[in-house]
Design a protein around this motif. Structure first.
Motif, PDB file in Angstrom:
ATOM      1  N   GLY A   6       0.905  -1.373   0.102  1.00 29.02           N
ATOM      2  CA  GLY A   6       0.081   0.072   0.018  1.00 29.02           C
ATOM      3  C   GLY A   6       0.740   1.269   0.069  1.00 29.02           C
ATOM      4  N   ALA A   7       1.951   1.215  -0.830  1.00 25.62           N
ATOM      5  CA  ALA A   7       3.072   2.179  -0.844  1.00 25.62           C
ATOM      6  C   ALA A   7       2.733   3.402  -1.788  1.00 25.62           C
ATOM      7  N   SER A   8       1.548   3.313  -2.298  1.00 28.65           N
ATOM      8  CA  SER A   8       1.305   4.361  -3.416  1.00 28.65           C
ATOM      9  C   SER A   8       0.947   5.528  -3.092  1.00 28.65           C
ATOM     10  N   ARG A   9       0.380   5.793  -1.683  1.00 30.21           N
ATOM     11  CA  ARG A   9      -0.248   6.927  -1.167  1.00 30.21           C
ATOM     12  C   ARG A   9      -0.281   6.688   0.400  1.00 30.21           C
ATOM     13  N   GLY A  10      -0.705   7.814   0.870  1.00 25.44           N
ATOM     14  CA  GLY A  10      -1.208   7.682   2.316  1.00 25.44           C
ATOM     15  C   GLY A  10      -0.046   7.263   3.231  1.00 25.44           C
ATOM     16  N   ILE A  11      -0.642   6.291   4.225  1.00 21.10           N
ATOM     17  CA  ILE A  11       0.361   5.824   5.213  1.00 21.10           C
ATOM     18  C   ILE A  11       1.456   4.887   4.842  1.00 21.10           C
ATOM     19  N   GLY A  12       1.137   4.115   3.753  1.00 17.43           N
ATOM     20  CA  GLY A  12       2.235   3.322   3.205  1.00 17.43           C
ATOM     21  C   GLY A  12       3.257   4.118   2.652  1.00 17.43           C
ATOM     22  N   ARG A  31      -0.840  -1.207  -6.644  1.00 16.58           N
ATOM     23  CA  ARG A  31      -1.117  -1.455  -7.924  1.00 16.58           C
ATOM     24  C   ARG A  31      -0.933  -0.240  -8.821  1.00 16.58           C
ATOM     25  N   SER A  32      -0.897   0.937  -8.081  1.00 13.20           N
ATOM     26  CA  SER A  32      -0.616   2.065  -9.181  1.00 13.20           C
ATOM     27  C   SER A  32       0.774   2.371  -9.234  1.00 13.20           C
ATOM     28  N   SER A  33       1.151   1.889 -10.593  1.00 11.93           N
ATOM     29  CA  SER A  33       2.583   1.927 -10.948  1.00 11.93           C
ATOM     30  C   SER A  33       3.028   3.598 -11.151  1.00 11.93           C
ATOM     31  N   LEU A  54      -2.601  -7.508  -4.630  1.00 10.57           N
ATOM     32  CA  LEU A  54      -2.487  -8.566  -3.478  1.00 10.57           C
ATOM     33  C   LEU A  54      -3.901  -9.447  -3.580  1.00 10.57           C
ATOM     34  N   MET A  55      -4.901  -9.033  -4.517  1.00  9.56           N
ATOM     35  CA  MET A  55      -5.932  -9.652  -4.740  1.00  9.56           C
ATOM     36  C   MET A  55      -5.948 -10.838  -5.703  1.00  9.56           C
ATOM     37  N   ASN A  56      -4.727 -10.639  -6.271  1.00  8.09           N
ATOM     38  CA  ASN A  56      -4.354 -11.337  -7.637  1.00  8.09           C
ATOM     39  C   ASN A  56      -3.446 -12.566  -7.336  1.00  8.09           C
ATOM     40  N   GLY A 129      -3.928  -2.715  11.365  1.00  5.30           N
ATOM     41  CA  GLY A 129      -5.266  -3.011  11.595  1.00  5.30           C
ATOM     42  C   GLY A 129      -6.000  -1.563  11.783  1.00  5.30           C
ATOM     43  N   SER A 130      -7.095  -1.471  12.632  1.00  4.18           N
ATOM     44  CA  SER A 130      -7.706  -0.424  12.954  1.00  4.18           C
ATOM     45  C   SER A 130      -8.340  -0.462  14.062  1.00  4.18           C
ATOM     46  N   MET A 131      -8.583   0.901  14.401  1.00  6.27           N
ATOM     47  CA  MET A 131      -9.264   0.984  15.857  1.00  6.27           C
ATOM     48  C   MET A 131     -10.627   0.466  15.854  1.00  6.27           C
ATOM     49  N   ALA A 145     -18.706  -3.778   7.609  1.00 14.13           N
ATOM     50  CA  ALA A 145     -17.631  -4.663   6.866  1.00 14.13           C
ATOM     51  C   ALA A 145     -16.219  -4.383   7.133  1.00 14.13           C
ATOM     52  N   TYR A 146     -15.836  -3.198   6.950  1.00 14.98           N
ATOM     53  CA  TYR A 146     -14.388  -2.610   7.219  1.00 14.98           C
ATOM     54  C   TYR A 146     -14.183  -3.144   8.403  1.00 14.98           C
ATOM     55  N   SER A 147     -14.807  -2.745   9.561  1.00 13.33           N
ATOM     56  CA  SER A 147     -14.075  -2.960  11.075  1.00 13.33           C
ATOM     57  C   SER A 147     -14.017  -4.446  11.201  1.00 13.33           C
ATOM     58  N   SER A 149     -13.596  -6.737   9.226  1.00 12.37           N
ATOM     59  CA  SER A 149     -12.476  -7.514   8.394  1.00 12.37           C
ATOM     60  C   SER A 149     -11.055  -7.135   9.057  1.00 12.37           C
ATOM     61  N   LYS A 150     -11.047  -5.820   9.687  1.00  6.01           N
ATOM     62  CA  LYS A 150      -9.806  -5.573  10.493  1.00  6.01           C
ATOM     63  C   LYS A 150      -9.924  -6.229  11.767  1.00  6.01           C
ATOM     64  N   GLY A 151     -10.836  -6.650  12.600  1.00  9.81           N
ATOM     65  CA  GLY A 151     -10.851  -7.362  13.493  1.00  9.81           C
ATOM     66  C   GLY A 151     -10.318  -8.607  13.194  1.00  9.81           C
ATOM     67  N   CYS A 175      -3.155  -1.251  15.654  1.00 12.73           N
ATOM     68  CA  CYS A 175      -4.535  -0.727  15.255  1.00 12.73           C
ATOM     69  C   CYS A 175      -4.525   0.861  15.256  1.00 12.73           C
ATOM     70  N   LEU A 176      -4.413   1.486  13.879  1.00 11.08           N
ATOM     71  CA  LEU A 176      -4.550   2.902  13.931  1.00 11.08           C
ATOM     72  C   LEU A 176      -5.791   3.473  14.144  1.00 11.08           C
ATOM     73  N   GLY A 177      -5.693   4.760  14.989  1.00 11.75           N
ATOM     74  CA  GLY A 177      -6.833   5.626  14.788  1.00 11.75           C
ATOM     75  C   GLY A 177      -6.681   6.586  13.684  1.00 11.75           C
ATOM     76  N   MET A 183      -8.473   7.415   2.609  1.00  8.97           N
ATOM     77  CA  MET A 183      -9.367   6.429   3.144  1.00  8.97           C
ATOM     78  C   MET A 183     -10.085   7.100   4.352  1.00  8.97           C
ATOM     79  N   LEU A 184      -9.428   8.048   5.262  1.00  6.25           N
ATOM     80  CA  LEU A 184     -10.159   8.459   6.264  1.00  6.25           C
ATOM     81  C   LEU A 184     -11.387   9.240   5.824  1.00  6.25           C
ATOM     82  N   ASN A 185     -11.119  10.000   4.821  1.00  6.96           N
ATOM     83  CA  ASN A 185     -12.162  10.858   4.142  1.00  6.96           C
ATOM     84  C   ASN A 185     -13.278  10.133   3.722  1.00  6.96           C
TER      85      ASN A 185
HETATM   86  N1  NAP Z   1      -6.232   6.763   7.527  1.00  6.55           N
HETATM   87  C1  NAP Z   1      -6.701   6.376   8.399  1.00  6.55           C
HETATM   88  O1  NAP Z   1      -7.541   6.924   9.453  1.00  6.55           O
HETATM   89  C2  NAP Z   1      -6.599   4.761   9.177  1.00  6.55           C
HETATM   90  C3  NAP Z   1      -7.026   4.302  10.407  1.00  6.55           C
HETATM   91  C4  NAP Z   1      -7.246   3.294  10.736  1.00  6.55           C
HETATM   92  C5  NAP Z   1      -6.438   2.233   9.980  1.00  6.55           C
HETATM   93  N2  NAP Z   1      -6.001   2.671   8.832  1.00  6.55           N
HETATM   94  C6  NAP Z   1      -5.354   1.442   7.887  1.00  6.55           C
HETATM   95  O2  NAP Z   1      -3.978   1.931   7.172  1.00  6.55           O
HETATM   96  C7  NAP Z   1      -3.834   1.463   6.068  1.00  6.55           C
HETATM   97  C8  NAP Z   1      -3.326   2.468   5.049  1.00  6.55           C
HETATM   98  O3  NAP Z   1      -4.519   3.402   5.113  1.00  6.55           O
HETATM   99  P1  NAP Z   1      -4.543   4.825   4.384  1.00  6.55           P
HETATM  100  O4  NAP Z   1      -5.456   5.521   4.888  1.00  6.55           O
HETATM  101  O5  NAP Z   1      -3.028   5.266   3.932  1.00  6.55           O
HETATM  102  O6  NAP Z   1      -5.269   4.217   3.036  1.00  6.55           O
HETATM  103  P2  NAP Z   1      -5.417   4.570   1.509  1.00  6.55           P
HETATM  104  O7  NAP Z   1      -4.747   6.181   1.239  1.00  6.55           O
HETATM  105  O8  NAP Z   1      -6.710   4.452   0.854  1.00  6.55           O
HETATM  106  O9  NAP Z   1      -4.063   3.627   0.940  1.00  6.55           O
HETATM  107  C9  NAP Z   1      -4.465   2.361   0.618  1.00  6.55           C
HETATM  108  C10 NAP Z   1      -3.311   1.775  -0.187  1.00  6.55           C
HETATM  109  O10 NAP Z   1      -3.345   0.220  -0.091  1.00  6.55           O
HETATM  110  C11 NAP Z   1      -3.128   0.019  -1.643  1.00  6.55           C
HETATM  111  N3  NAP Z   1      -3.944  -1.262  -1.850  1.00  6.55           N
HETATM  112  C12 NAP Z   1      -5.210  -1.345  -1.763  1.00  6.55           C
HETATM  113  N4  NAP Z   1      -5.561  -2.560  -2.265  1.00  6.55           N
HETATM  114  C13 NAP Z   1      -4.641  -3.105  -2.602  1.00  6.55           C
HETATM  115  C14 NAP Z   1      -4.269  -4.100  -3.480  1.00  6.55           C
HETATM  116  N5  NAP Z   1      -5.309  -5.398  -3.661  1.00  6.55           N
HETATM  117  N6  NAP Z   1      -2.854  -4.730  -3.557  1.00  6.55           N
HETATM  118  C15 NAP Z   1      -2.113  -3.813  -3.320  1.00  6.55           C
HETATM  119  N7  NAP Z   1      -2.026  -2.653  -3.029  1.00  6.55           N
HETATM  120  C16 NAP Z   1      -3.408  -2.310  -2.424  1.00  6.55           C
HETATM  121  C17 NAP Z   1      -3.435   1.166  -2.317  1.00  6.55           C
HETATM  122  O11 NAP Z   1      -2.715   1.200  -3.408  1.00  6.55           O
HETATM  123  P3  NAP Z   1      -3.355   0.799  -4.856  1.00  6.55           P
HETATM  124  O12 NAP Z   1      -4.593   1.610  -5.102  1.00  6.55           O
HETATM  125  O13 NAP Z   1      -2.154   1.622  -5.736  1.00  6.55           O
HETATM  126  O14 NAP Z   1      -3.105  -0.469  -5.150  1.00  6.55           O
HETATM  127  C18 NAP Z   1      -2.912   2.259  -1.421  1.00  6.55           C
HETATM  128  O15 NAP Z   1      -1.578   2.557  -1.440  1.00  6.55           O
HETATM  129  C19 NAP Z   1      -5.051   0.479   5.607  1.00  6.55           C
HETATM  130  O16 NAP Z   1      -4.965  -0.556   6.056  1.00  6.55           O
HETATM  131  C20 NAP Z   1      -6.179   1.352   6.389  1.00  6.55           C
HETATM  132  O17 NAP Z   1      -7.175   0.304   6.648  1.00  6.55           O
HETATM  133  C21 NAP Z   1      -6.025   3.747   8.110  1.00  6.55           C
END
Ligand code: NAP
Length: 227
Positions: A6-12, A31-33, A54-56, A129-131, A145-147, A149-151, A175-177, A183-185
């Motif tokens: 999940g390194a293409s955006r956000g926390i990763g 997935r996003s090259s 990772l779903m393939n 995980g997630s809170m 459904a999200y919560s 699955s994270k559980g 488990c992040l807040g 995703m938060l949005n």
């Molecule tokens: N933000 C929050 O407040 C928060 C709170 C609690 C937990 N979390 C957890 O923290 C993690 C990161 O969240 P985020 O907020 O940074 O989310 P995000 O901005 O939506 O980023 C999600 C990342 O997951 C990747 N991804 C999704 N499906 C994938 C797949 N099938 N194969 C490979 N990569 C995949 C996406 O990349 P591509 O689309 O390029 O594949 C993207 O890089 C998540 O597990 C989320 O549940 C976030």
């Protein structure tokens, strides 16, 4: 080398950068090259990238081929990739439920099964995980459904720690807040989170490098607020 999903955006993305700044070599997946290339261009010396869904299964096999070909040995994994559907129970279809379990649980299963042969002794797997999936935490309509699955991911982490104990590999779940990301949005439109991805990335990168010296099989709440 430390693998981050999940390194293409956000926390990763932020975690990959933070690890590189700490002089770790990183294998960044998503997935996003285009977004991965931007990440690599900014930090090219230490960050390697690989497009992977990772779903393939075929895509995961390509990842295995890449790791083998480049003789990569993993000292850490941050399984951060995930997805979220925000819908009330009455509107959630079977496909929605299956998507949440596939994106948030089966991705971890497939990833760890694939990379385990390339992990060194004393390495550390961190699942994100997630809170929302933390036992006894506040719950919110639309996020069931999200919560759930994270559980499941949290419990999977505890079970995997036992499974991998004999191989000297540790597994912990953070488990992040609320963190300000796309995703938060989706979960809480308009909410202002107390943390940015760079802030939490500091914690996650320190934790994957050092946390397993102090704990194994733990589910840790890492939250200033929920949401
Ligand atoms: N933000 C929050 O407040 C928060 C709170 C609690 C937990 N979390 C957890 O923290 C993690 C990161 O969240 P985020 O907020 O940074 O989310 P995000 O901005 O939506 O980023 C999600 C990342 O997951 C990747 N991804 C999704 N499906 C994938 C797949 N099938 N194969 C490979 N990569 C995949 C996406 O990349 P591509 O689309 O390029 O594949 C993207 O890089 C998540 O597990 C989320 O549940 C976030």
């Amino acid at each position: 080398m430390i693998l981050v999903t999940g390194a293409s955006r956000g926390i990763g993305y932020a975690t990959s950068v933070s690890l590189a700044k700490k002089k770790e070599r990183v294998l960044a997946l998503a997935r996003s090259s285009d977004a991965l290339e931007k990440l690599q261009n900014e930090h090219s010396r230490r960050i390697h990238i690989q497009t992977c869904d990772l779903m393939n299964l075929a895509s995961v096999q390509l990842l295995v081929d890449y790791i083998r070909e480049h003789r990569i040995q993993l000292t850490g994994v941050v399984h951060n990739a995930g997805a979220l559907i925000n819908k009330p129970f009455s509107e959630l279809t079977d496909d929605d439920w299956m998507h949440m379990w596939n994106a948030n649980v089966m991705t971890a299963v497939r990833l760890v099964r694939a990379v385990l042969p390339f992990m060194t002794k004393k390495s550390h797997i961190v699942t994100i995980g997630s809170m929302g999936g933390f036992q006894g935490s506040a719950k919110f309509p639309g996020l069931l459904a999200y919560s759930t699955s994270k559980g499941a991911l949290s419990t999977w982490t505890e079970c995997m720690a036992k499974e991998l104990e004999k191989e000297n590999i540790s597994v912990n779940c953070l488990c992040l807040g609320a963190v300000q990301t796309e995703m938060l949005n989706l979960a809480f439109p308009g909410l202002k989170a107390p943390l940015k991805p760079d802030d939490i990335a500091e914690f996650i990168s320190d934790f994957v490098i050092n946390g397993h010296r102090f704990m194994n099989g733990k589910i840790l709440p890492v939250a200033l607020s929920n949401p």
